[in-house]
Design an enzyme around this catalytic site. Structure first.
Site, PDB file in Angstrom:
ATOM      1  N   GLU A  71       0.705  -1.145  -0.163  1.00 33.39           N
ATOM      2  CA  GLU A  71      -0.077   0.051   0.141  1.00 33.39           C
ATOM      3  C   GLU A  71       0.889   1.168   0.133  1.00 33.39           C
ATOM      4  O   GLU A  71       0.590   2.133  -0.818  1.00 33.39           O
ATOM      5  CB  GLU A  71      -1.039   0.146   1.270  1.00 33.39           C
ATOM      6  CG  GLU A  71      -1.888  -0.901   1.000  1.00 33.39           C
ATOM      7  CD  GLU A  71      -1.422  -2.274   1.655  1.00 33.39           C
ATOM      8  OE1 GLU A  71      -0.267  -2.386   2.157  1.00 33.39           O
ATOM      9  OE2 GLU A  71      -2.126  -3.626   1.676  1.00 33.39           O
ATOM     10  N   ARG A 279       7.720 -15.126  -0.994  1.00 37.79           N
ATOM     11  CA  ARG A 279       7.156 -13.986  -0.508  1.00 37.79           C
ATOM     12  C   ARG A 279       7.953 -13.511   0.913  1.00 37.79           C
ATOM     13  O   ARG A 279       7.984 -12.268   0.986  1.00 37.79           O
ATOM     14  CB  ARG A 279       5.704 -14.111  -0.264  1.00 37.79           C
ATOM     15  CG  ARG A 279       4.993 -12.873   0.258  1.00 37.79           C
ATOM     16  CD  ARG A 279       4.790 -11.873  -0.615  1.00 37.79           C
ATOM     17  NE  ARG A 279       4.049 -10.757  -0.365  1.00 37.79           N
ATOM     18  CZ  ARG A 279       3.915  -9.552  -0.840  1.00 37.79           C
ATOM     19  NH1 ARG A 279       4.114  -9.857  -2.402  1.00 37.79           N
ATOM     20  NH2 ARG A 279       3.283  -8.920  -0.714  1.00 37.79           N
ATOM     21  N   GLU A 321      14.554  -7.390  -4.355  1.00 36.79           N
ATOM     22  CA  GLU A 321      15.108  -7.604  -5.490  1.00 36.79           C
ATOM     23  C   GLU A 321      14.350  -8.266  -6.597  1.00 36.79           C
ATOM     24  O   GLU A 321      14.679  -8.697  -7.634  1.00 36.79           O
ATOM     25  CB  GLU A 321      16.503  -8.850  -5.473  1.00 36.79           C
ATOM     26  CG  GLU A 321      17.739  -8.219  -4.379  1.00 36.79           C
ATOM     27  CD  GLU A 321      18.690  -9.076  -4.555  1.00 36.79           C
ATOM     28  OE1 GLU A 321      20.006  -8.565  -4.991  1.00 36.79           O
ATOM     29  OE2 GLU A 321      18.669 -10.432  -4.141  1.00 36.79           O
ATOM     30  N   ASN A 345       0.151  -8.587  -6.101  1.00 33.79           N
ATOM     31  CA  ASN A 345      -0.102  -7.470  -7.383  1.00 33.79           C
ATOM     32  C   ASN A 345       0.542  -8.081  -8.614  1.00 33.79           C
ATOM     33  O   ASN A 345       1.783  -8.043  -8.737  1.00 33.79           O
ATOM     34  CB  ASN A 345       0.781  -6.472  -6.593  1.00 33.79           C
ATOM     35  CG  ASN A 345       0.893  -5.226  -7.582  1.00 33.79           C
ATOM     36  OD1 ASN A 345       0.442  -5.272  -8.673  1.00 33.79           O
ATOM     37  ND2 ASN A 345       1.519  -4.243  -7.131  1.00 33.79           N
TER      38      ASN A 345
END
Length: 436
Positions: A71, A279, A321, A345
């Site tokens: 965000e 993640r 990265e 995203n």
């Protein structure tokens, strides 16, 4: 709820204020411990109590509040564009996680600074507002902190809910408390949503229709992720001419499917390299164990290793990265979607020129993926076999793959008009002069 007259506070809101005062010592202890564990100085930790660690700038101040990394980074392009149009405007970003603060610091637009937000208590919020005295407050996505909103509005600060996104569960919860939902939403002068579904949900929750404006997802117009050219050159040189595909932002329970797909792909493409970027980089040990258990050779980025000619999986267990990896290969599977996690995203890989493969559990981006799939810019899979088939098709049929990449690029370019409209809408709410 009409005009500029706010709806009245409800009993539930009053109970929330009382409860927040009671639990604030425990909440403070918890958040302070997290920040201290990250190694932050005490001056920055105390920002959570509303104590500023920076002076308030002299110009008109636009305050953006975001939850965490995604965000926060999504508004940087917007801030940069607003700064170009309002030369005297200054910007403040508040976000709650040390990681977001670290990444924002690296990509900070001009005339911008970061602070951690105050706890949602009367004392902390008032201390924050008294120091910063923002001229416009912009809350990103689903950051509905009741006292922060109400007390900022009482202080005369116009408020915007930007890039609004609410889960179905959250919407149903608010609908059970219609008076309080109406009261909270009435604090906003403008609600700019990611999609039409959220616009309809906000109206059903009691938001005034004339304050709602459907928009696009801000993340679609964020600046591309940074690319470390030195790292890219080294990794590309190590891999050589071998084909590469990327599995990015994978979660626990997803790597097994990705590795099964890679094993199948190696049958027809024995020189294929998988770049696996979990993640959460701290899961590197667990991911490496899965690679080893699958009988695949592995080189690990966090240990300074480069992929050799025989490396079947390059484990990129590092932070910040991903932009470099998207520059390495435009063939991307995006995690958080093989399980009911909500997806991640898709705009970041598409901004780098990639086409995207996703699982079916992408409900946070459901409307976006529906449009991308219809355009041919994204492909949806539900199993290791389907993932292997999709990667193979894009490897073996470059014309089809290029068409998918072109469709993704065209989708991204269409979003810039929405950004300009959002900038105009926000600047229209900014007072012409700094409020006294």
């Amino acid at each position: 709820m009409s005009g500029n007259t706010p709806a009245r506070p409800t009993l539930l809101y009053s109970l929330y204020c009382g409860a927040s005062a009671l639990i604030s010592p425990f909440a403070w202890r918890k958040v302070a411990a997290k920040l201290r564990d990250y190694g932050l100085p005490e001056e920055r930790v105390r920002e959570r109590l509303g104590h500023a660690s920076l002076p308030r700038p002299s110009g008109r101040l636009i305050w953006f509040h975001a939850a965490s990394v995604g965000e926060s980074l999504s508004v940087l392009t917007l801030i940069r564009r607003m700064g170009e149009q309002a030369a005297d405007a200054e910007f403040l970003i508040t976000s709650g996680t040390p990681t977001s603060a670290e990444l924002i610091a690296k990509r900070m637009p001009p005339r911008c600074r970061h602070q951690f937000p105050p706890l949602d208590t009367a004392a902390a919020v008032d201390r924050f507002l008294t120091h910063w005295h923002p001229d416009l407050g912009v809350f990103v996505e689903s950051e509905l902190w009741p006292q922060m909103l109400v007390r900022a509005r009482q202080a005369g600060c116009p408020l915007v809910l930007l890039n609004a996104r609410l889960s179905d569960k959250s919407v149903e919860g608010w609908k059970k408390r219609p008076d309080t939902a109406r009261f909270i939403l009435d604090q906003f002068d403008l609600l700019v949503t990611q999609n039409r579904k959220t616009a309809a949900n906000l109206q059903a929750m009691g938001a005034a229709p004339d304050r709602i404006r459907p928009g696009s997802n801000l993340k679609a117009v964020s600046a591309p992720l940074p690319v470390d050219q030195e790292t890219l050159t080294k990794v590309r040189g190590s891999i050589g001419d071998r084909p590469v595909w990327i599995a990015s932002s994978t979660h626990e329970g997803e790597e097994e499917t990705v590795l099964e797909a890679h094993q199948a792909l190696l049958q027809q493409h024995p020189d294929l390299c998988l770049l696996l970027a979990p993640r959460h980089p701290e899961r590197g040990d667990a991911a490496e164990a899965l690679v080893t258990a699958a009988g695949l050779s592995c080189a690990r980025r966090s240990r300074g290793m480069l992929p050799g000619q025989a490396t079947q999986v390059y484990l990129a267990d590092t932070l910040g990265e991903v932009g470099t990896w998207y520059a390495l290969s435009p063939l991307v599977f995006l995690g958080g979607s093989l399980r009911e996690i909500g997806g991640h995203n898709p705009f970041e890989p598409m901004q780098a020129g990639a086409a995207v493969i996703t699982g079916t559990g992408h409900y946070n981006f459901a409307e976006t993926y529906a449009e991308l799939s219809a355009l041919g810019a994204a492909a949806e899979i539900g199993s290791a076999g389907e993932l292997a088939d999709q990667v193979a098709e894009w490897l073996e049929k470059p014309d089809i793959f290029q068409a998918a990449r072109d469709a993704a690029g065209q989708f991204i370019s269409r979003q810039s008009d929405q950004l300009d409209q959002t900038v105009d809408a926000l600047l229209a709410l900014l007072p012409p002069q700094r409020r006294p």
